[in-house]
Enzyme design. Structure first.
Site, mmCIF file in Angstrom:
data_model
loop_
_atom_site.group_PDB
_atom_site.id
_atom_site.type_symbol
_atom_site.label_atom_id
_atom_site.label_comp_id
_atom_site.label_asym_id
_atom_site.label_seq_id
_atom_site.Cartn_x
_atom_site.Cartn_y
_atom_site.Cartn_z
ATOM 1 N N ARG A 50 0.839 -1.193 0.000
ATOM 2 C CA ARG A 50 0.000 0.000 0.000
ATOM 3 C C ARG A 50 0.878 1.248 0.000
ATOM 4 N NH1 ARG A 50 -1.262 2.383 4.496
ATOM 5 N NH2 ARG A 50 -1.487 0.474 5.726
ATOM 6 N N TYR A 103 -17.049 16.557 -15.890
ATOM 7 C CA TYR A 103 -17.424 15.148 -15.837
ATOM 8 C C TYR A 103 -18.389 14.915 -14.678
ATOM 9 C CZ TYR A 103 -16.962 10.220 -14.607
ATOM 10 O OH TYR A 103 -17.223 8.920 -14.255
ATOM 11 N N ASP A 175 -7.497 18.352 -15.642
ATOM 12 C CA ASP A 175 -7.802 16.969 -15.992
ATOM 13 C C ASP A 175 -7.446 16.804 -17.458
ATOM 14 O OD1 ASP A 175 -8.967 14.565 -16.783
ATOM 15 O OD2 ASP A 175 -10.647 14.754 -15.393
ATOM 16 N N LYS A 200 -8.473 5.362 -19.252
ATOM 17 C CA LYS A 200 -8.850 5.775 -20.597
ATOM 18 C C LYS A 200 -7.679 5.605 -21.578
ATOM 19 C CE LYS A 200 -12.774 6.989 -18.631
ATOM 20 N NZ LYS A 200 -12.524 7.043 -17.182
#
Length: 380
Positions: A50, A103, A175, A200
Protein backbone atom coordinates in the site's frame (compact mmCIF):
# COMPACT_ATOMS: atom_id res chain seq x y z
CA UNK A 1 21.82 12.74 -22.32
CA UNK A 2 19.78 15.14 -24.43
CA UNK A 3 16.09 15.46 -23.74
CA UNK A 4 14.28 12.46 -25.19
CA UNK A 5 11.21 12.45 -27.40
CA UNK A 6 7.77 11.51 -26.16
CA UNK A 7 7.68 7.92 -27.42
CA UNK A 8 11.14 7.19 -26.05
CA UNK A 9 10.05 8.39 -22.62
CA UNK A 10 6.77 6.50 -22.84
CA UNK A 11 8.61 3.25 -23.56
CA UNK A 12 11.64 3.60 -21.30
CA UNK A 13 11.06 6.12 -18.49
CA UNK A 14 11.19 4.60 -15.02
CA UNK A 15 12.75 1.27 -15.99
CA UNK A 16 16.01 -0.15 -17.31
CA UNK A 17 16.38 -3.85 -18.14
CA UNK A 18 16.68 -5.84 -14.93
CA UNK A 19 20.29 -6.01 -13.80
CA UNK A 20 20.05 -9.65 -12.70
CA UNK A 21 17.81 -11.27 -15.33
CA UNK A 22 17.88 -8.75 -18.18
CA UNK A 23 14.07 -8.58 -18.21
CA UNK A 24 13.07 -5.82 -20.64
CA UNK A 25 9.62 -5.30 -19.08
CA UNK A 26 9.11 -4.39 -15.44
CA UNK A 27 8.06 -7.46 -13.43
CA UNK A 28 4.69 -7.65 -11.73
CA UNK A 29 5.77 -7.54 -8.08
CA UNK A 30 2.83 -9.47 -6.67
CA UNK A 31 3.88 -9.11 -3.07
CA UNK A 32 1.94 -7.44 -0.29
CA UNK A 33 4.96 -7.11 1.98
CA UNK A 34 8.76 -6.97 1.76
CA UNK A 35 11.48 -8.50 3.93
CA UNK A 36 13.51 -6.01 5.93
CA UNK A 37 17.17 -6.15 6.84
CA UNK A 38 16.59 -5.58 10.53
CA UNK A 39 14.05 -3.31 12.19
CA UNK A 40 13.57 -0.29 9.94
CA UNK A 41 16.01 -1.71 7.39
CA UNK A 42 13.88 -1.43 4.26
CA UNK A 43 15.31 -2.56 0.93
CA UNK A 44 15.09 0.25 -1.58
CA UNK A 45 12.39 1.86 0.54
CA UNK A 46 9.81 -0.93 0.26
CA UNK A 47 7.96 -2.32 3.26
CA UNK A 48 4.27 -2.80 2.38
CA UNK A 49 2.58 -2.57 -1.02
CA UNK A 50 0.00 0.00 0.00
CA UNK A 51 2.87 2.33 0.85
CA UNK A 52 4.96 1.45 -2.17
CA UNK A 53 5.36 -1.30 -4.74
CA UNK A 54 8.18 -1.63 -7.29
CA UNK A 55 5.82 -1.98 -10.27
CA UNK A 56 3.82 1.04 -9.16
CA UNK A 57 6.98 3.04 -8.62
CA UNK A 58 7.93 2.52 -12.28
CA UNK A 59 4.45 3.61 -13.40
CA UNK A 60 4.65 6.74 -11.26
CA UNK A 61 8.07 7.66 -12.64
CA UNK A 62 6.79 7.06 -16.16
CA UNK A 63 3.68 9.22 -15.63
CA UNK A 64 5.82 12.06 -14.32
CA UNK A 65 8.19 11.80 -17.26
CA UNK A 66 5.59 11.84 -20.04
CA UNK A 67 3.82 14.81 -18.42
CA UNK A 68 7.07 16.69 -17.92
CA UNK A 69 6.65 16.67 -14.14
CA UNK A 70 8.86 15.91 -11.18
CA UNK A 71 6.44 13.79 -9.13
CA UNK A 72 3.84 11.21 -10.13
CA UNK A 73 1.37 9.25 -8.00
CA UNK A 74 -0.77 6.32 -9.08
CA UNK A 75 -4.28 5.60 -7.82
CA UNK A 76 -6.86 2.85 -8.11
CA UNK A 77 -9.13 5.00 -10.31
CA UNK A 78 -9.44 8.47 -11.74
CA UNK A 79 -12.00 9.29 -9.08
CA UNK A 80 -9.61 8.12 -6.34
CA UNK A 81 -7.03 10.54 -7.76
CA UNK A 82 -9.67 13.28 -7.86
CA UNK A 83 -10.64 12.62 -4.24
CA UNK A 84 -7.01 12.69 -3.08
CA UNK A 85 -6.32 15.94 -4.93
CA UNK A 86 -9.35 17.65 -3.43
CA UNK A 87 -8.52 16.49 0.08
CA UNK A 88 -4.87 17.48 -0.28
CA UNK A 89 -5.72 21.04 -1.33
CA UNK A 90 -8.99 21.95 0.40
CA UNK A 91 -10.16 22.53 3.95
CA UNK A 92 -13.60 23.41 5.37
CA UNK A 93 -14.54 26.90 4.25
CA UNK A 94 -12.50 26.74 1.05
CA UNK A 95 -13.91 27.32 -2.41
CA UNK A 96 -13.13 25.99 -5.87
CA UNK A 97 -14.16 26.76 -9.44
CA UNK A 98 -15.21 23.92 -11.75
CA UNK A 99 -16.27 23.81 -15.42
CA UNK A 100 -19.92 24.27 -16.27
CA UNK A 101 -19.68 20.99 -18.17
CA UNK A 102 -17.43 18.94 -15.89
CA UNK A 103 -17.42 15.15 -15.84
CA UNK A 104 -20.45 13.90 -13.92
CA UNK A 105 -18.38 11.89 -11.43
CA UNK A 106 -16.26 14.91 -10.52
CA UNK A 107 -19.35 17.05 -10.07
CA UNK A 108 -21.07 14.37 -7.96
CA UNK A 109 -18.08 14.04 -5.61
CA UNK A 110 -17.82 17.79 -5.08
CA UNK A 111 -21.54 18.50 -4.91
CA UNK A 112 -22.66 15.53 -2.82
CA UNK A 113 -19.62 14.71 -0.66
CA UNK A 114 -17.27 17.65 -0.25
CA UNK A 115 -20.17 20.06 0.21
CA UNK A 116 -20.97 18.20 3.45
CA UNK A 117 -17.60 19.31 4.82
CA UNK A 118 -18.02 23.02 4.16
CA UNK A 119 -16.44 23.15 0.69
CA UNK A 120 -18.23 25.47 -1.74
CA UNK A 121 -17.90 25.74 -5.50
CA UNK A 122 -18.84 27.92 -8.44
CA UNK A 123 -19.15 26.95 -12.09
CA UNK A 124 -17.77 28.78 -15.09
CA UNK A 125 -17.15 27.99 -18.76
CA UNK A 126 -13.50 27.11 -19.34
CA UNK A 127 -13.57 29.00 -22.64
CA UNK A 128 -14.20 32.31 -20.82
CA UNK A 129 -11.17 33.44 -18.80
CA UNK A 130 -13.05 36.48 -17.46
CA UNK A 131 -15.90 34.28 -16.27
CA UNK A 132 -13.47 32.04 -14.40
CA UNK A 133 -11.88 35.11 -12.80
CA UNK A 134 -15.30 36.42 -11.80
CA UNK A 135 -16.23 33.06 -10.25
CA UNK A 136 -13.25 33.17 -7.89
CA UNK A 137 -13.53 34.49 -4.33
CA UNK A 138 -11.03 35.28 -1.60
CA UNK A 139 -11.54 31.68 -0.42
CA UNK A 140 -10.79 30.02 -3.77
CA UNK A 141 -7.97 27.51 -3.44
CA UNK A 142 -8.43 25.53 -6.67
CA UNK A 143 -9.43 26.26 -10.23
CA UNK A 144 -10.30 22.84 -11.62
CA UNK A 145 -10.62 22.44 -15.36
CA UNK A 146 -10.89 19.77 -18.00
CA UNK A 147 -9.53 20.59 -21.44
CA UNK A 148 -11.12 19.39 -23.60
CA UNK A 149 -14.11 19.08 -21.30
CA UNK A 150 -16.31 16.03 -20.91
CA UNK A 151 -18.71 15.84 -22.77
CA UNK A 152 -19.01 19.18 -24.61
CA UNK A 153 -15.34 19.27 -25.68
CA UNK A 154 -14.77 22.88 -24.69
CA UNK A 155 -11.13 23.97 -24.57
CA UNK A 156 -9.67 26.34 -22.02
CA UNK A 157 -6.57 28.47 -22.55
CA UNK A 158 -4.45 26.75 -19.91
CA UNK A 159 -1.73 29.39 -19.76
CA UNK A 160 -4.26 32.20 -19.33
CA UNK A 161 -6.25 30.25 -16.73
CA UNK A 162 -3.05 29.50 -14.80
CA UNK A 163 -2.34 33.22 -14.60
CA UNK A 164 -5.87 33.91 -13.35
CA UNK A 165 -5.69 31.15 -10.73
CA UNK A 166 -2.29 32.21 -9.46
CA UNK A 167 -3.25 35.87 -9.31
CA UNK A 168 -6.09 34.86 -7.00
CA UNK A 169 -3.87 32.69 -4.80
CA UNK A 170 -5.26 29.42 -6.17
CA UNK A 171 -3.75 26.39 -7.87
CA UNK A 172 -4.79 25.24 -11.33
CA UNK A 173 -5.63 21.54 -11.73
CA UNK A 174 -6.04 20.24 -15.28
CA UNK A 175 -7.80 16.97 -15.99
CA UNK A 176 -5.82 15.94 -19.07
CA UNK A 177 -7.63 12.64 -19.64
CA UNK A 178 -9.14 13.54 -23.03
CA UNK A 179 -6.01 15.16 -24.47
CA UNK A 180 -3.39 12.81 -22.95
CA UNK A 181 0.20 13.95 -22.40
CA UNK A 182 0.93 13.12 -26.03
CA UNK A 183 -1.37 15.86 -27.28
CA UNK A 184 -1.01 18.38 -24.44
CA UNK A 185 1.23 18.98 -21.42
CA UNK A 186 -0.47 21.37 -18.96
CA UNK A 187 2.45 21.69 -16.52
CA UNK A 188 4.52 23.35 -19.24
CA UNK A 189 1.68 25.86 -19.68
CA UNK A 190 1.59 26.85 -16.01
CA UNK A 191 -0.77 24.32 -14.44
CA UNK A 192 0.11 23.13 -10.92
CA UNK A 193 -1.29 19.60 -11.16
CA UNK A 194 -2.30 17.26 -13.96
CA UNK A 195 -4.90 14.56 -13.33
CA UNK A 196 -5.60 11.45 -15.39
CA UNK A 197 -8.06 8.66 -15.44
CA UNK A 198 -5.45 6.20 -16.66
CA UNK A 199 -8.37 3.86 -17.37
CA UNK A 200 -8.85 5.78 -20.60
CA UNK A 201 -6.21 6.53 -23.24
CA UNK A 202 -3.15 5.77 -21.11
CA UNK A 203 -4.25 2.19 -20.41
CA UNK A 204 -5.90 2.25 -23.80
CA UNK A 205 -7.32 -1.28 -23.97
CA UNK A 206 -10.40 -1.14 -21.69
CA UNK A 207 -8.88 -3.74 -19.38
CA UNK A 208 -7.65 -1.74 -16.38
CA UNK A 209 -8.97 0.97 -14.04
CA UNK A 210 -6.61 3.56 -12.61
CA UNK A 211 -5.78 7.20 -11.99
CA UNK A 212 -2.79 9.45 -11.66
CA UNK A 213 -1.62 12.86 -10.42
CA UNK A 214 1.52 14.66 -11.59
CA UNK A 215 3.02 17.88 -10.18
CA UNK A 216 6.24 19.83 -9.80
CA UNK A 217 5.25 21.00 -6.30
CA UNK A 218 7.26 18.99 -3.77
CA UNK A 219 5.07 19.85 -0.77
CA UNK A 220 1.85 19.16 -2.64
CA UNK A 221 3.26 15.82 -3.79
CA UNK A 222 4.10 14.97 -0.16
CA UNK A 223 0.52 15.78 0.85
CA UNK A 224 -0.85 13.65 -1.98
CA UNK A 225 1.51 10.78 -1.09
CA UNK A 226 0.36 10.90 2.53
CA UNK A 227 -3.26 10.50 1.44
CA UNK A 228 -2.34 7.86 -1.12
CA UNK A 229 -0.85 5.74 1.64
CA UNK A 230 -3.18 6.76 4.45
CA UNK A 231 -6.41 6.21 2.52
CA UNK A 232 -4.98 3.35 0.47
CA UNK A 233 -6.66 3.86 -2.91
CA UNK A 234 -3.66 2.50 -4.79
CA UNK A 235 -3.42 0.45 -7.99
CA UNK A 236 -2.32 -3.17 -7.63
CA UNK A 237 0.89 -4.26 -9.34
CA UNK A 238 -0.97 -5.91 -12.24
CA UNK A 239 -2.98 -2.71 -12.77
CA UNK A 240 0.26 -0.73 -12.84
CA UNK A 241 1.79 -3.20 -15.29
CA UNK A 242 -1.19 -3.02 -17.66
CA UNK A 243 -1.17 0.78 -17.58
CA UNK A 244 2.55 0.84 -18.38
CA UNK A 245 1.94 -1.60 -21.22
CA UNK A 246 -0.66 0.78 -22.63
CA UNK A 247 1.49 3.90 -22.30
CA UNK A 248 4.20 2.36 -24.47
CA UNK A 249 1.97 2.65 -27.55
CA UNK A 250 0.17 5.86 -26.59
CA UNK A 251 1.74 8.02 -29.29
CA UNK A 252 0.95 5.71 -32.21
CA UNK A 253 -2.55 5.03 -30.90
CA UNK A 254 -3.33 8.73 -30.48
CA UNK A 255 -2.28 9.44 -34.04
CA UNK A 256 -4.76 6.81 -35.28
CA UNK A 257 -7.50 8.01 -32.91
CA UNK A 258 -7.04 11.55 -34.27
CA UNK A 259 -6.93 10.40 -37.90
CA UNK A 260 -10.17 8.48 -37.54
CA UNK A 261 -11.90 11.24 -35.58
CA UNK A 262 -11.08 13.84 -38.22
CA UNK A 263 -12.52 11.63 -40.98
CA UNK A 264 -15.70 11.04 -38.97
CA UNK A 265 -16.07 14.75 -38.18
CA UNK A 266 -16.00 15.50 -41.90
CA UNK A 267 -18.86 13.03 -42.50
CA UNK A 268 -20.92 14.03 -39.47
CA UNK A 269 -20.61 17.76 -40.21
CA UNK A 270 -22.37 17.22 -43.54
CA UNK A 271 -25.08 14.82 -42.35
CA UNK A 272 -28.63 16.23 -42.35
CA UNK A 273 -29.58 14.42 -39.13
CA UNK A 274 -26.72 16.02 -37.18
CA UNK A 275 -27.55 19.49 -35.86
CA UNK A 276 -24.01 20.30 -34.70
CA UNK A 277 -20.63 18.64 -34.25
CA UNK A 278 -18.52 19.51 -31.21
CA UNK A 279 -14.85 18.95 -32.03
CA UNK A 280 -11.89 21.23 -31.25
CA UNK A 281 -10.41 20.65 -34.68
CA UNK A 282 -13.26 22.54 -36.38
CA UNK A 283 -12.47 26.18 -37.14
CA UNK A 284 -16.00 27.02 -35.95
CA UNK A 285 -15.37 25.52 -32.50
CA UNK A 286 -15.16 28.23 -29.80
CA UNK A 287 -12.01 26.67 -28.36
CA UNK A 288 -10.29 26.02 -31.68
CA UNK A 289 -7.70 28.80 -31.31
CA UNK A 290 -6.71 27.65 -27.83
CA UNK A 291 -6.56 24.02 -28.94
CA UNK A 292 -4.44 24.92 -31.93
CA UNK A 293 -2.04 26.79 -29.66
CA UNK A 294 -1.62 24.18 -26.92
CA UNK A 295 -2.44 20.79 -28.44
CA UNK A 296 -0.44 18.68 -30.91
CA UNK A 297 -3.69 17.44 -32.52
CA UNK A 298 -7.36 17.61 -31.58
CA UNK A 299 -8.06 14.20 -30.08
CA UNK A 300 -10.25 11.17 -30.59
CA UNK A 301 -13.43 12.36 -28.87
CA UNK A 302 -16.42 13.76 -30.76
CA UNK A 303 -19.78 14.94 -29.45
CA UNK A 304 -22.78 15.60 -31.67
CA UNK A 305 -26.25 17.02 -31.18
CA UNK A 306 -29.02 15.35 -33.14
CA UNK A 307 -31.47 17.37 -35.20
CA UNK A 308 -34.31 15.11 -34.04
CA UNK A 309 -33.77 15.72 -30.32
CA UNK A 310 -33.52 13.19 -27.52
CA UNK A 311 -35.24 10.30 -29.26
CA UNK A 312 -33.01 10.67 -32.30
CA UNK A 313 -29.99 10.62 -29.99
CA UNK A 314 -31.22 7.45 -28.29
CA UNK A 315 -31.95 5.83 -31.65
CA UNK A 316 -28.46 6.67 -32.91
CA UNK A 317 -26.91 5.04 -29.83
CA UNK A 318 -29.06 1.95 -30.28
CA UNK A 319 -28.34 1.35 -33.96
CA UNK A 320 -24.56 1.37 -34.23
CA UNK A 321 -22.87 -2.00 -34.72
CA UNK A 322 -19.14 -1.33 -34.49
CA UNK A 323 -19.50 1.52 -32.02
CA UNK A 324 -20.38 -0.25 -28.77
CA UNK A 325 -22.95 1.36 -26.47
CA UNK A 326 -20.95 1.68 -23.26
CA UNK A 327 -19.58 4.14 -20.75
CA UNK A 328 -15.87 5.00 -20.59
CA UNK A 329 -13.66 6.07 -23.47
CA UNK A 330 -10.14 6.07 -24.83
CA UNK A 331 -9.84 2.38 -25.67
CA UNK A 332 -8.78 0.91 -28.98
CA UNK A 333 -12.43 0.06 -29.71
CA UNK A 334 -15.02 2.69 -30.61
CA UNK A 335 -17.72 3.48 -28.04
CA UNK A 336 -20.91 5.52 -28.15
CA UNK A 337 -23.03 6.84 -25.29
CA UNK A 338 -25.84 9.21 -24.30
CA UNK A 339 -24.23 11.37 -21.57
CA UNK A 340 -27.51 12.70 -20.15
CA UNK A 341 -28.68 9.20 -19.28
CA UNK A 342 -25.30 7.61 -18.65
CA UNK A 343 -22.01 9.23 -17.60
CA UNK A 344 -23.54 12.60 -16.72
CA UNK A 345 -26.86 11.53 -15.21
CA UNK A 346 -25.72 13.01 -11.87
CA UNK A 347 -25.82 16.51 -13.38
CA UNK A 348 -29.57 16.39 -14.11
CA UNK A 349 -31.30 19.48 -12.75
CA UNK A 350 -28.03 21.28 -12.03
CA UNK A 351 -26.12 24.05 -13.78
CA UNK A 352 -24.07 21.28 -15.39
CA UNK A 353 -26.98 19.40 -16.98
CA UNK A 354 -26.07 18.27 -20.48
CA UNK A 355 -28.38 18.54 -23.51
CA UNK A 356 -30.60 15.48 -23.98
CA UNK A 357 -29.92 15.46 -27.73
CA UNK A 358 -26.17 14.98 -27.13
CA UNK A 359 -24.27 11.83 -28.12
CA UNK A 360 -20.60 11.27 -27.28
CA UNK A 361 -18.34 9.19 -29.52
CA UNK A 362 -15.02 7.73 -28.42
CA UNK A 363 -13.42 7.00 -31.78
CA UNK A 364 -11.27 3.88 -31.76
CA UNK A 365 -8.50 2.70 -34.03
CA UNK A 366 -10.52 0.41 -36.30
CA UNK A 367 -10.53 1.00 -40.06
CA UNK A 368 -11.94 4.46 -40.65
CA UNK A 369 -14.11 3.36 -43.57
CA UNK A 370 -15.86 0.82 -41.35
CA UNK A 371 -16.53 3.42 -38.67
CA UNK A 372 -17.93 5.84 -41.24
CA UNK A 373 -20.20 3.15 -42.69
CA UNK A 374 -21.42 2.24 -39.20
CA UNK A 375 -22.32 5.83 -38.34
CA UNK A 376 -24.06 6.36 -41.68
CA UNK A 377 -26.20 3.25 -41.35
CA UNK A 378 -27.09 4.09 -37.73
CA UNK A 379 -28.24 7.55 -38.76
CA UNK A 380 -30.20 6.04 -41.63
Amino acid sequence: MTDQGFSTKAIHAGWDPDGRTGAVNVPIYASSTFAQDGVGGMRDGFEYSRTGNPTRRVLEANLASIEGGAYGRGFSSGMAATDAMLRAALRPGDHLVIPNDAYGGTFRLIDKVFSQWGITYSVAPVVDVDAVRAAMTDKTKLVWIESPTNPLLNVGDIAALAEVAHAGGAKLVVDNTFATPYLQQPLSLGADVVLHSTTKYLGGHSDVVGGGLVTNDEQLDADIAFLQNGAGAVPGPFDAFLTLRGIKTLAVRMERHCDNAEKLVDVLSKHPKIDSVLYPGLASHPGHAAAEKQMRRFGGMISVRLAGGKQAALDFCAKTEIFTLAESLGGIESLIEHPGAMTHASTAGSLLEVPDDLVRLSVGIEDADDLIADVEQALG
